[in-house]
Design an enzyme around this catalytic site. Structure first.
Site, PDB file in Angstrom:
ATOM      1  N   SER A 144       0.897  -1.084   0.128  1.00  0.00           N
ATOM      2  CA  SER A 144       0.076  -0.033   0.037  1.00  0.00           C
ATOM      3  C   SER A 144       0.778   1.213  -0.011  1.00  0.00           C
ATOM      4  O   SER A 144       0.314   2.573  -0.425  1.00  0.00           O
ATOM      5  CB  SER A 144      -0.861   0.005   1.026  1.00  0.00           C
ATOM      6  OG  SER A 144      -0.150   0.010   2.349  1.00  0.00           O
ATOM      7  N   VAL A 187      10.548   6.019 -21.859  1.00  0.00           N
ATOM      8  CA  VAL A 187       9.300   6.874 -21.782  1.00  0.00           C
ATOM      9  C   VAL A 187       8.084   6.029 -21.736  1.00  0.00           C
ATOM     10  O   VAL A 187       7.057   6.820 -21.710  1.00  0.00           O
ATOM     11  CB  VAL A 187       9.768   8.204 -22.391  1.00  0.00           C
ATOM     12  CG1 VAL A 187      10.696   8.990 -21.878  1.00  0.00           C
ATOM     13  CG2 VAL A 187       9.670   7.993 -24.069  1.00  0.00           C
ATOM     14  N   ARG A 227      11.170  -4.880 -17.819  1.00  0.00           N
ATOM     15  CA  ARG A 227      12.637  -4.404 -18.541  1.00  0.00           C
ATOM     16  C   ARG A 227      13.679  -5.375 -17.957  1.00  0.00           C
ATOM     17  O   ARG A 227      14.864  -5.168 -18.849  1.00  0.00           O
ATOM     18  CB  ARG A 227      12.924  -2.969 -18.413  1.00  0.00           C
ATOM     19  CG  ARG A 227      11.960  -2.018 -19.061  1.00  0.00           C
ATOM     20  CD  ARG A 227      11.789  -2.355 -20.563  1.00  0.00           C
ATOM     21  NE  ARG A 227      10.702  -1.591 -20.902  1.00  0.00           N
ATOM     22  CZ  ARG A 227      10.524  -1.278 -22.360  1.00  0.00           C
ATOM     23  NH1 ARG A 227      10.929  -2.200 -23.069  1.00  0.00           N
ATOM     24  NH2 ARG A 227       9.654  -0.529 -22.667  1.00  0.00           N
TER      25      ARG A 227
END
Lengths: 176, 147
Positions: A29, A52, A142
Site C-alpha cells: 500500500s 518513456v 525490463r
C-alpha cells in the site's frame, strides 16, 4: 551508462505516521507514496524511447535543440563492436552522418533541424522521478530476458539503487 | 480538515532548477548541482519564474511531498481522487489519509475552484514549515501575500 539516485522518500517518516495511527506497515500500500528521482547519463536515445513508454513517471531530458552532437557521444552495441566487418560499416556510416551534421550547421541550419539526421544510438542524459510502483513495474518488464540489453542493464541498476535506499519496501515485496 | 507535512523533496526549488538545467545543459549532474549551489536561490527563482511563465510545468513534477490529512470527509477525498489521478491516497482510518503528490498537481488543485480549499491547506502547511518559500511565492503568490 551512469545512474545516480538524487533523492528518495523517507520511508521512516511515513512509518512514524503509520505507527501513530496504529496502521500496520504494508509495503504494497506504500508503493504509491515512495518516490525516487534518478539521473541517468550516457544511455542511448533508443533506450530512452523505450524508457518513456513507462508513462507514469516524470522525465526531463537533455535537448538536442540546444546541445551539439558529437561523434564520440555514441553507445555502440557489443554485437557491432566485436564484429570487425560490422564495425567498419557502422563507423563509416557515423563518419558520414556527423560530417553531414557539421555541414548543415555550417550552412546555417539550426541544431534543432540538423538533428534530424542523427542516429538513435546517440548518448543522452535525463532526470526521472517515479513511484516505487511504477519503478517495480518497469523493473519487472525490463529485466525480462526478452528486453534489450541496454534497458535491461538500466533496469537492474535502477532496481539495485532503489533496493539499497529502501530495502524494507523492496525486500518485503519481492519475498511475496 | 488538517494537513501535516510528512516528507518533501530536499531543496525543492533546487530540485526543480536541476530538472530545468538538465534539459539545456550537456554537463554531468554533479556539475549542474554545483553550478546551482554556487548561483544560489536568486538563480533558482529566475529558473522557476521562467518555468511558470512558459507554463513548462513538467519540471514541477520532480518536487514531491507526502502529507497526513486528518478529519477529511469521504465525499471530498473521493471526489479529488477521481478527478486527480496523480493524487495518491491511502486511507489510514475513518477520517485520516496519507496523501502524496507532486508540485504540478498541487498547482492544478490550486487552480480548480472545487479543490482550492484542499490545496490551500497544503500550501499553508508548506508555508508554516518553510519548505519552499520561493515556489510558494511564485505559484501561489496571491495567498502568500494575503496571509
Amino acid at each position: 551508462m551512469r545512474v545516480k539516485l538524487l533523492y528518495h522518500t523517507d520511508l521512516e517518516a511515513i512509518k512514524k505516521v503509520l505507527q501513530a495511527k496504529e496502521v500496520a506497515f504494508d509495503p504494497e500500500s506504500l508503493m504509491d507514496h515512495v518516490v525516487y528521482m534518478f539521473e541517468i547519463e550516457d544511455c542511448s536515445r533508443i533506450t530512452t524511447h523505450q524508457l518513456v513508454r513507462h508513462r507514469v513517471a516524470s522525465y526531463d531530458q537533455e535537448s538536442q535543440r540546444f546541445s551539439a552532437a558529437t561523434r564520440e557521444g555514441m553507445v555502440t552495441p557489443a554485437s557491432i563492436q566485436s564484429n570487425e566487418a560490422a564495425y567498419k560499416v557502422y563507423d563509416e556510416a557515423l563518419k558520414s552522418v556527423y560530417a553531414a551534421y557539421e555541414k548543415l550547421a555550417a550552412a546555417g541550419v539550426p541544431k534543432e533541424d540538423a538533428r534530424y539526421i542523427l542516429p538513435g544510438g546517440i548518448k543522452t542524459k535525463l532526470v526521472m522521478t517515479l513511484s516505487a510502483r511504477s519503478l517495480m513495474h518497469m523493473v519487472w518488464q525490463r529485466t525480462a530476458l526478452q528486453a534489450q540489453w541496454e534497458i535491461r542493464e538500466l533496469a537492474v541498476t535502477l532496481q539495485n539503487l532503489a533496493r539499497e535506499a529502501t530495502p524494507e519496501l523492496w525486500t518485503k515485496i519481492i519475498e511475496r | 480538515m488538517k494537513a501535516s507535512l510528512v516528507w518533501a523533496s530536499p531543496k525543492p526549488e533546487r530540485t526543480i532548477a536541476t530538472a530545468m538545467r538538465r534539459c539545456y545543459s550537456t554537463k554531468v549532474i554533479e556539475e549542474i548541482e554545483a553550478e546551482l549551489e554556487q548561483k544560489g536561490p536568486v538563480y533558482w527563482k529566475f529558473l522557476l519564474t521562467k518555468a511558470m511563465q512558459d507554463k513548462s510545468l513538467d519540471v514541477l513534477e520532480h518536487f514531491t511531498m507526502t502529507m497526513l490529512v486528518e478529519e477529511a470527509g469521504d465525499p471530498e477525498v473521493g471526489s479529488l481522487a477521481r478527478s486527480y489521478p496523480y493524487l495518491r491516497m491511502m486511507r489510514l482510518n475513518a477520517s485520516d489519509w496519507l496523501v502524496s503528490l507532486n508540485a504540478r498537481t498541487l498547482v492544478e488543485l490550486w487552480k480548480d475552484p472545487g479543490a482550492k480549499a484542499f490545496a490551500e491547506t497544503f500550501v499553508t502547511e508548506l508555508d508554516g514549515k518553510g519548505v519552499c518559500p520561493l515556489f510558494n511565492e511564485l505559484a501561489f503568490g496571491e495567498r502568500t501575500h494575503a496571509s
